[in-house]
Design a protein around this motif. Structure first.
Motif, PDB file in Angstrom:
ATOM      1  N   ARG A 177     -13.485  -8.750  -5.428  1.00 39.28           N
ATOM      2  CA  ARG A 177     -12.893  -7.465  -5.038  1.00 39.28           C
ATOM      3  C   ARG A 177     -12.844  -6.522  -6.227  1.00 39.28           C
ATOM      4  O   ARG A 177     -13.121  -5.330  -6.117  1.00 39.28           O
ATOM      5  CB  ARG A 177     -11.477  -7.676  -4.490  1.00 39.28           C
ATOM      6  CG  ARG A 177     -10.861  -6.451  -3.828  1.00 39.28           C
ATOM      7  CD  ARG A 177      -9.382  -6.630  -3.556  1.00 39.28           C
ATOM      8  NE  ARG A 177      -8.596  -6.331  -4.731  1.00 39.28           N
ATOM      9  CZ  ARG A 177      -8.096  -5.126  -5.019  1.00 39.28           C
ATOM     10  NH1 ARG A 177      -8.310  -4.111  -4.223  1.00 39.28           N
ATOM     11  NH2 ARG A 177      -7.389  -4.945  -6.113  1.00 39.28           N
ATOM     12  N   TYR A 192     -11.906  -0.125  -1.771  1.00 40.17           N
ATOM     13  CA  TYR A 192     -11.871  -0.422  -0.341  1.00 40.17           C
ATOM     14  C   TYR A 192     -13.273  -0.381   0.250  1.00 40.17           C
ATOM     15  O   TYR A 192     -13.585  -1.160   1.149  1.00 40.17           O
ATOM     16  CB  TYR A 192     -10.871   0.513   0.350  1.00 40.17           C
ATOM     17  CG  TYR A 192      -9.497   0.214  -0.226  1.00 40.17           C
ATOM     18  CD1 TYR A 192      -8.683  -0.746   0.361  1.00 40.17           C
ATOM     19  CD2 TYR A 192      -9.080   0.769  -1.431  1.00 40.17           C
ATOM     20  CE1 TYR A 192      -7.483  -1.106  -0.217  1.00 40.17           C
ATOM     21  CE2 TYR A 192      -7.887   0.414  -2.023  1.00 40.17           C
ATOM     22  CZ  TYR A 192      -7.089  -0.521  -1.415  1.00 40.17           C
ATOM     23  OH  TYR A 192      -5.918  -0.909  -1.996  1.00 40.17           O
ATOM     24  N   GLU A 223      -6.397 -11.909  -4.167  1.00 37.97           N
ATOM     25  CA  GLU A 223      -5.742 -11.245  -3.042  1.00 37.97           C
ATOM     26  C   GLU A 223      -6.411 -11.655  -1.728  1.00 37.97           C
ATOM     27  O   GLU A 223      -7.493 -12.240  -1.714  1.00 37.97           O
ATOM     28  CB  GLU A 223      -5.864  -9.722  -3.186  1.00 37.97           C
ATOM     29  CG  GLU A 223      -5.230  -9.189  -4.456  1.00 37.97           C
ATOM     30  CD  GLU A 223      -4.849  -7.726  -4.345  1.00 37.97           C
ATOM     31  OE1 GLU A 223      -4.144  -7.363  -3.388  1.00 37.97           O
ATOM     32  OE2 GLU A 223      -5.253  -6.949  -5.212  1.00 37.97           O
ATOM     33  N   GLY A 249       1.720  -4.702  -5.302  1.00 38.27           N
ATOM     34  CA  GLY A 249       2.222  -4.346  -3.979  1.00 38.27           C
ATOM     35  C   GLY A 249       3.734  -4.126  -3.971  1.00 38.27           C
ATOM     36  O   GLY A 249       4.485  -4.846  -4.635  1.00 38.27           O
TER      37      GLY A 249
HETATM   38  C1  LIG Z   1      -5.622  -4.380  -2.291  1.00 37.03           C
HETATM   39  C2  LIG Z   1      -4.225  -4.378  -1.788  1.00 37.03           C
HETATM   40  N1  LIG Z   1      -3.395  -5.363  -2.183  1.00 37.03           N
HETATM   41  C3  LIG Z   1      -2.103  -5.389  -1.779  1.00 37.03           C
HETATM   42  C4  LIG Z   1      -1.596  -4.440  -0.923  1.00 37.03           C
HETATM   43  C5  LIG Z   1      -0.149  -4.493  -0.511  1.00 37.03           C
HETATM   44  O1  LIG Z   1       0.558  -3.466  -1.129  1.00 37.03           O
HETATM   45  P1  LIG Z   1       1.889  -2.871  -0.475  1.00 37.03           P
HETATM   46  O2  LIG Z   1       2.811  -4.025  -0.316  1.00 37.03           O
HETATM   47  O3  LIG Z   1       2.365  -1.867  -1.459  1.00 37.03           O
HETATM   48  O4  LIG Z   1       1.478  -2.274   0.823  1.00 37.03           O
HETATM   49  C6  LIG Z   1      -2.433  -3.416  -0.459  1.00 37.03           C
HETATM   50  C7  LIG Z   1      -1.932  -2.416   0.499  1.00 37.03           C
HETATM   51  O5  LIG Z   1      -1.581  -1.360   0.140  1.00 37.03           O
HETATM   52  C8  LIG Z   1      -3.760  -3.364  -0.920  1.00 37.03           C
HETATM   53  O6  LIG Z   1      -4.571  -2.385  -0.528  1.00 37.03           O
END
Ligand SMILES: Cc1ncc(COP(=O)(O)O)c(C=O)c1O
Length: 342
Positions: A177, A192, A223, A249
């Protein structure tokens, strides 16, 4: 202009765009500071084909939710964490650093102006999507001369309707990623686009999402799709430490705090081996969209591993209930995480 909120069927909301009344828009020149923008009707925007974001991916975003609670209040959940993260993301992408206070005020303005698009208690939330893009034209690879900050919103349903079904994840050994020292810890749009192909391959073959491994050491996990990952083993909660390629996150931080403060269990932000994940007592992932979602099966190069017999684990369940309870004001917000909007 947005659809008439009275025509929305709150029971059939998914995670698709439903246009609301307005969006917030501000602009900023390179090397300037952000100053307040304004609410305008939701609608298309005009861009030069040479815009920095379109050619070189100079863009970042956020994702947050406004909820209608049991006490019939409207709340945002820890929005200052999103403000901090977008400020970090903009800096990393050479975009004028987002002003955290301006960001928070804009988020509140957009919620207030679209309050009738917030689903009733228990039926979903108003998802806010702040974006910042390099909108000035560029030809050579360099930062754009002008930037646009927009927040738009959409009512969304709960991620799972009815019972939560534990996920079946595929460990991807073919794609990473994010690179160490790359932009994985920023919410950069390019991260993304890179995830679409691995994720669609996994979905085509019957998996819910992929587990990404660390690009520098493929024994370590990072992740799950766009969510953070946790394991429980012998009552210890572990999650990969933030070493540059993992997104910090808001839900990850909240779950770590709840585990320590409310469940009194040991938590570790550390290296997490793929082998440990496959033999864990519980595995789950976290995010604004997925909240806390259990993982029931993992398929890796060495075959399929069942986690907790494919069922949601006790600690996963407790953390999920605690978090949702706070967000919906079904239990007391002792950690002061809610930002009510009056
Ligand atoms: C790559 C990634 N990891 C983790 C998360 C989780 O983050 P959060 O808990 O702030 O939504 C997200 C979502 O936003 C994300 O896009």
């Amino acid at each position: 202009m947005g659809i008439d909120p009275k025509t929305i069927d709150w029971d059939s909301l998914g995670f698709n765009l439903i246009e609301t009344r307005s969006m917030y828009k501000a602009t900023c020149k390179k090397d300037d500071s952000w100053s307040p923008g304004e609410l305008i009707p939701f609608g298309n925007i005009e861009l030069s084909p040479a815009a920095g974001v379109l050619n070189y991916g100079q863009g970042v975003f956020e994702g947050m939710k406004a909820y209608r609670t049991l006490k019939n209040r409207i709340v945002l959940f820890r929005p200052e964490m999103n403000a901090k993260r977008i400020s970090m993301s903009t800096k990393r992408l050479c975009i004028p650093e987002m002003d955290e206070e301006l960001f928070l005020k804009a988020a509140i303005e957009i919620v207030k102006d679209n309050v009738d698009y917030i689903p009733p208690y228990g039926k979903g939330s108003l998802y806010l999507r702040p974006v910042v893009w390099g909108t000035g034209p560029v030809l050579g690879v360099k930062p754009a001369d002008e930037y646009t900050f927009i927040i738009f919103a959409s009512p969304v349903g709960p991620y799972f309707k009815g019972n939560i079904k534990p996920l079946h994840l595929k460990v991807t050994h073919n794609f990473h990623r994010a690179a160490p020292k790359g932009i994985g810890n920023a919410k950069a749009i390019g991260n993304y686009s890179a995830s679409l192909y691995p994720s669609s391959l996994a979905k085509k073959t019957g998996f819910d999402e992929v587990i990404y491994l660390n690009a520098g050491n493929e024994q370590l996990i990072e992740e799950v799709g766009s969510a953070n990952m946790f394991i429980v083993k012998d009552n210890v909660l572990k999650t990969p430490r933030l070493a540059g390629s993992i997104l910090p996150g808001v839900t990850r931080d909240s779950v770590l705090t709840l585990a320590k403060e409310k469940l009194d269990i040991e938590v570790q932000e550390t290296d997490v081996l793929l082998d440990e994940v496959c033999s864990a007592d519980e595995v789950f992932c976290t995010g604004t969209a997925v909240v806390v979602t259990p993982v029931g099966k993992i398929t890796s190069e060495d075959g399929e591993h069942s986690i907790n017999d494919g069922k949601i684990g006790i600690i996963t369940h407790e953390l999920r209930s605690l978090l949702l309870g706070i967000q919906r004001e079904e239990c007391e917000d002792t950690l002061n995480w809610l930002h009510p909007i009056d």
